[in-house]
Design a protein around this motif. Structure first.
Motif, mmCIF file in Angstrom:
data_model
loop_
_atom_site.group_PDB
_atom_site.id
_atom_site.type_symbol
_atom_site.label_atom_id
_atom_site.label_comp_id
_atom_site.label_asym_id
_atom_site.label_seq_id
_atom_site.Cartn_x
_atom_site.Cartn_y
_atom_site.Cartn_z
ATOM 1 N N ASP A 81 0.817 -1.215 0.000
ATOM 2 C CA ASP A 81 0.000 0.000 0.000
ATOM 3 C C ASP A 81 0.852 1.267 0.000
ATOM 4 O O ASP A 81 0.453 2.285 -0.547
ATOM 5 N N GLN A 82 2.025 1.189 0.648
ATOM 6 C CA GLN A 82 2.876 2.369 0.765
ATOM 7 C C GLN A 82 4.339 1.987 0.544
ATOM 8 O O GLN A 82 4.739 0.864 0.828
ATOM 9 N N VAL A 83 5.109 2.940 0.022
ATOM 10 C CA VAL A 83 6.550 2.753 -0.140
ATOM 11 C C VAL A 83 7.267 3.970 0.420
ATOM 12 O O VAL A 83 6.699 5.057 0.493
ATOM 13 N N VAL A 84 8.530 3.763 0.804
ATOM 14 C CA VAL A 84 9.364 4.872 1.270
ATOM 15 C C VAL A 84 10.247 5.314 0.110
ATOM 16 O O VAL A 84 10.913 4.492 -0.511
ATOM 17 N N LEU A 85 10.203 6.596 -0.188
ATOM 18 C CA LEU A 85 11.016 7.174 -1.258
ATOM 19 C C LEU A 85 11.787 8.353 -0.688
ATOM 20 O O LEU A 85 11.451 8.872 0.373
ATOM 21 N N GLU A 86 12.784 8.784 -1.431
ATOM 22 C CA GLU A 86 13.525 9.979 -1.035
ATOM 23 C C GLU A 86 13.120 11.125 -1.955
ATOM 24 O O GLU A 86 12.860 10.901 -3.142
ATOM 25 N N VAL A 87 13.057 12.318 -1.396
ATOM 26 C CA VAL A 87 12.781 13.494 -2.212
ATOM 27 C C VAL A 87 14.077 13.801 -2.970
ATOM 28 O O VAL A 87 15.098 14.100 -2.369
ATOM 29 N N ALA A 88 14.040 13.680 -4.290
ATOM 30 C CA ALA A 88 15.231 13.895 -5.110
ATOM 31 C C ALA A 88 15.442 15.378 -5.390
ATOM 32 O O ALA A 88 16.552 15.884 -5.321
ATOM 33 N N GLU A 89 14.346 16.072 -5.725
ATOM 34 C CA GLU A 89 14.458 17.513 -5.970
ATOM 35 C C GLU A 89 13.145 18.204 -5.670
ATOM 36 O O GLU A 89 12.076 17.642 -5.862
ATOM 37 N N THR A 90 13.266 19.429 -5.179
ATOM 38 C CA THR A 90 12.090 20.246 -4.918
ATOM 39 C C THR A 90 12.543 21.689 -4.784
ATOM 40 O O THR A 90 13.738 21.975 -4.720
ATOM 41 N N GLU A 91 11.580 22.595 -4.751
ATOM 42 C CA GLU A 91 11.914 24.007 -4.564
ATOM 43 C C GLU A 91 12.449 24.192 -3.147
ATOM 44 O O GLU A 91 12.036 23.494 -2.239
ATOM 45 N N PRO A 92 13.344 25.165 -2.957
ATOM 46 C CA PRO A 92 13.828 25.404 -1.597
ATOM 47 C C PRO A 92 12.684 25.871 -0.690
ATOM 48 O O PRO A 92 11.709 26.446 -1.162
ATOM 49 N N THR A 93 12.833 25.572 0.586
ATOM 50 C CA THR A 93 11.845 26.009 1.564
ATOM 51 C C THR A 93 11.946 27.518 1.725
ATOM 52 O O THR A 93 13.042 28.062 1.846
ATOM 53 N N VAL A 94 10.818 28.184 1.706
ATOM 54 C CA VAL A 94 10.786 29.635 1.904
ATOM 55 C C VAL A 94 10.542 29.897 3.380
ATOM 56 O O VAL A 94 9.618 29.331 3.968
ATOM 57 N N LYS A 95 11.390 30.744 3.978
ATOM 58 C CA LYS A 95 11.219 31.043 5.406
ATOM 59 C C LYS A 95 9.825 31.593 5.668
ATOM 60 O O LYS A 95 9.304 32.381 4.897
ATOM 61 N N GLY A 96 9.238 31.122 6.753
ATOM 62 C CA GLY A 96 7.927 31.610 7.118
ATOM 63 C C GLY A 96 6.789 30.769 6.574
ATOM 64 O O GLY A 96 5.642 30.953 6.953
ATOM 65 N N GLN A 97 7.112 29.824 5.666
ATOM 66 C CA GLN A 97 6.048 28.947 5.177
ATOM 67 C C GLN A 97 5.656 28.001 6.295
ATOM 68 O O GLN A 97 6.512 27.493 7.007
ATOM 69 N N THR A 98 4.390 27.782 6.446
ATOM 70 C CA THR A 98 3.935 26.889 7.506
ATOM 71 C C THR A 98 3.374 25.615 6.903
ATOM 72 O O THR A 98 3.121 25.543 5.714
ATOM 73 N N ALA A 99 3.159 24.639 7.760
ATOM 74 C CA ALA A 99 2.637 23.353 7.316
ATOM 75 C C ALA A 99 1.244 23.497 6.717
ATOM 76 O O ALA A 99 0.804 22.658 5.953
ATOM 77 N N SER A 100 0.552 24.552 7.065
ATOM 78 C CA SER A 100 -0.821 24.701 6.581
ATOM 79 C C SER A 100 -0.904 25.277 5.166
ATOM 80 O O SER A 100 -1.943 25.182 4.532
ATOM 81 N N SER A 101 0.177 25.875 4.678
ATOM 82 C CA SER A 101 0.105 26.416 3.322
ATOM 83 C C SER A 101 0.132 25.278 2.303
ATOM 84 O O SER A 101 0.414 24.145 2.625
ATOM 85 N N SER A 102 -0.155 25.598 1.061
ATOM 86 C CA SER A 102 -0.325 24.557 0.053
ATOM 87 C C SER A 102 0.953 23.759 -0.205
ATOM 88 O O SER A 102 2.057 24.245 0.022
ATOM 89 N N TYR A 103 0.773 22.565 -0.715
ATOM 90 C CA TYR A 103 1.901 21.678 -1.007
ATOM 91 C C TYR A 103 2.681 22.205 -2.203
ATOM 92 O O TYR A 103 2.182 22.986 -3.001
ATOM 93 N N LYS A 104 3.943 21.756 -2.329
ATOM 94 C CA LYS A 104 4.789 22.174 -3.452
ATOM 95 C C LYS A 104 5.213 20.945 -4.250
ATOM 96 O O LYS A 104 5.260 19.833 -3.725
#
Length: 125
Positions: A66-89
Protein backbone atom coordinates in the motif's frame (compact mmCIF):
# COMPACT_ATOMS: atom_id res chain seq x y z
CA UNK A 1 -12.28 -21.06 -10.84
CA UNK A 2 -9.49 -21.25 -8.29
CA UNK A 3 -7.52 -18.13 -7.57
CA UNK A 4 -4.28 -18.35 -5.69
CA UNK A 5 -2.43 -15.45 -4.12
CA UNK A 6 1.31 -16.01 -3.98
CA UNK A 7 4.07 -13.94 -2.44
CA UNK A 8 6.82 -12.86 -4.80
CA UNK A 9 9.86 -10.60 -4.51
CA UNK A 10 10.72 -8.11 -7.24
CA UNK A 11 14.20 -8.86 -8.58
CA UNK A 12 15.06 -6.67 -11.57
CA UNK A 13 14.08 -4.91 -14.78
CA UNK A 14 14.80 -7.03 -17.85
CA UNK A 15 14.10 -4.62 -20.71
CA UNK A 16 10.47 -5.14 -21.78
CA UNK A 17 9.73 -7.31 -18.75
CA UNK A 18 10.18 -7.41 -14.99
CA UNK A 19 11.51 -10.43 -13.11
CA UNK A 20 9.88 -11.66 -9.88
CA UNK A 21 10.81 -14.62 -7.66
CA UNK A 22 8.35 -16.93 -5.89
CA UNK A 23 9.14 -16.62 -2.16
CA UNK A 24 8.31 -20.29 -1.54
CA UNK A 25 10.00 -22.28 -4.32
CA UNK A 26 12.36 -19.55 -5.63
CA UNK A 27 11.12 -19.98 -9.22
CA UNK A 28 11.37 -16.81 -11.29
CA UNK A 29 8.67 -15.43 -13.56
CA UNK A 30 8.83 -12.56 -16.02
CA UNK A 31 5.90 -10.21 -16.45
CA UNK A 32 5.59 -7.79 -19.35
CA UNK A 33 5.87 -4.13 -18.32
CA UNK A 34 2.66 -3.17 -20.11
CA UNK A 35 0.86 -5.90 -18.10
CA UNK A 36 2.22 -4.56 -14.79
CA UNK A 37 1.34 -0.98 -15.76
CA UNK A 38 3.50 2.09 -16.38
CA UNK A 39 1.98 3.90 -13.39
CA UNK A 40 3.04 1.14 -10.98
CA UNK A 41 6.51 0.25 -12.25
CA UNK A 42 8.30 3.25 -10.65
CA UNK A 43 7.24 2.05 -7.19
CA UNK A 44 8.93 -1.34 -7.54
CA UNK A 45 12.09 -1.60 -5.48
CA UNK A 46 14.62 -4.44 -5.50
CA UNK A 47 13.55 -7.10 -3.00
CA UNK A 48 10.06 -5.59 -2.59
CA UNK A 49 7.37 -8.10 -1.64
CA UNK A 50 4.38 -8.17 -4.01
CA UNK A 51 1.35 -10.47 -4.24
CA UNK A 52 0.63 -12.02 -7.62
CA UNK A 53 -2.80 -13.49 -8.12
CA UNK A 54 -2.67 -16.68 -10.18
CA UNK A 55 -5.28 -18.69 -12.04
CA UNK A 56 -4.10 -22.12 -13.22
CA UNK A 57 -0.48 -20.98 -12.77
CA UNK A 58 -1.04 -17.89 -14.95
CA UNK A 59 -0.65 -14.44 -13.38
CA UNK A 60 -3.85 -12.39 -13.58
CA UNK A 61 -3.18 -9.64 -11.05
CA UNK A 62 -0.39 -7.94 -9.12
CA UNK A 63 -0.65 -6.06 -5.82
CA UNK A 64 2.01 -3.67 -4.62
CA UNK A 65 2.45 -2.80 -0.95
CA UNK A 66 0.00 0.00 0.00
CA UNK A 67 2.88 2.37 0.76
CA UNK A 68 6.55 2.75 -0.14
CA UNK A 69 9.36 4.87 1.27
CA UNK A 70 11.02 7.17 -1.26
CA UNK A 71 13.53 9.98 -1.03
CA UNK A 72 12.78 13.49 -2.21
CA UNK A 73 15.23 13.89 -5.11
CA UNK A 74 14.46 17.51 -5.97
CA UNK A 75 12.09 20.25 -4.92
CA UNK A 76 11.91 24.01 -4.56
CA UNK A 77 13.83 25.40 -1.60
CA UNK A 78 11.85 26.01 1.56
CA UNK A 79 10.79 29.64 1.90
CA UNK A 80 11.22 31.04 5.41
CA UNK A 81 7.93 31.61 7.12
CA UNK A 82 6.05 28.95 5.18
CA UNK A 83 3.93 26.89 7.51
CA UNK A 84 2.64 23.35 7.32
CA UNK A 85 -0.82 24.70 6.58
CA UNK A 86 0.10 26.42 3.32
CA UNK A 87 -0.32 24.56 0.05
CA UNK A 88 1.90 21.68 -1.01
CA UNK A 89 4.79 22.17 -3.45
CA UNK A 90 5.92 20.00 -6.37
CA UNK A 91 8.81 17.59 -5.95
CA UNK A 92 10.40 14.66 -7.77
CA UNK A 93 10.87 11.46 -5.79
CA UNK A 94 13.88 9.15 -6.10
CA UNK A 95 11.85 6.88 -8.44
CA UNK A 96 11.26 9.77 -10.87
CA UNK A 97 7.59 10.23 -9.96
CA UNK A 98 6.30 13.78 -9.51
CA UNK A 99 4.60 14.31 -6.18
CA UNK A 100 3.24 17.15 -4.04
CA UNK A 101 4.88 17.48 -0.63
CA UNK A 102 4.53 19.83 2.35
CA UNK A 103 6.32 23.17 1.79
CA UNK A 104 8.73 22.71 4.73
CA UNK A 105 10.29 19.51 3.29
CA UNK A 106 13.52 19.51 1.31
CA UNK A 107 15.55 17.25 -1.00
CA UNK A 108 17.08 14.23 0.71
CA UNK A 109 14.19 13.67 3.10
CA UNK A 110 12.50 10.27 3.15
CA UNK A 111 8.75 10.18 2.64
CA UNK A 112 5.99 7.57 2.64
CA UNK A 113 3.95 7.51 -0.59
CA UNK A 114 0.66 5.73 -1.32
CA UNK A 115 1.27 3.41 -4.30
CA UNK A 116 -2.37 3.50 -5.42
CA UNK A 117 -2.73 7.30 -5.57
CA UNK A 118 0.90 8.43 -5.79
CA UNK A 119 0.22 10.89 -2.96
CA UNK A 120 2.41 11.93 -0.05
CA UNK A 121 1.30 10.23 3.19
CA UNK A 122 3.83 11.30 5.81
CA UNK A 123 7.51 11.74 6.57
CA UNK A 124 9.28 8.35 6.86
CA UNK A 125 10.77 7.27 10.20
Amino acid sequence: MTLEQKDFSYLFDNGDSLVFMDDVNYEQIELQKDWVGEDRIPYLQEGMKVVIEMHEERPIGLSLPDQVVLEVAETEPTVKGQTASSSYKPAVASNGVRIMIPPYMSAGERIVVDTATGEYVRRAD
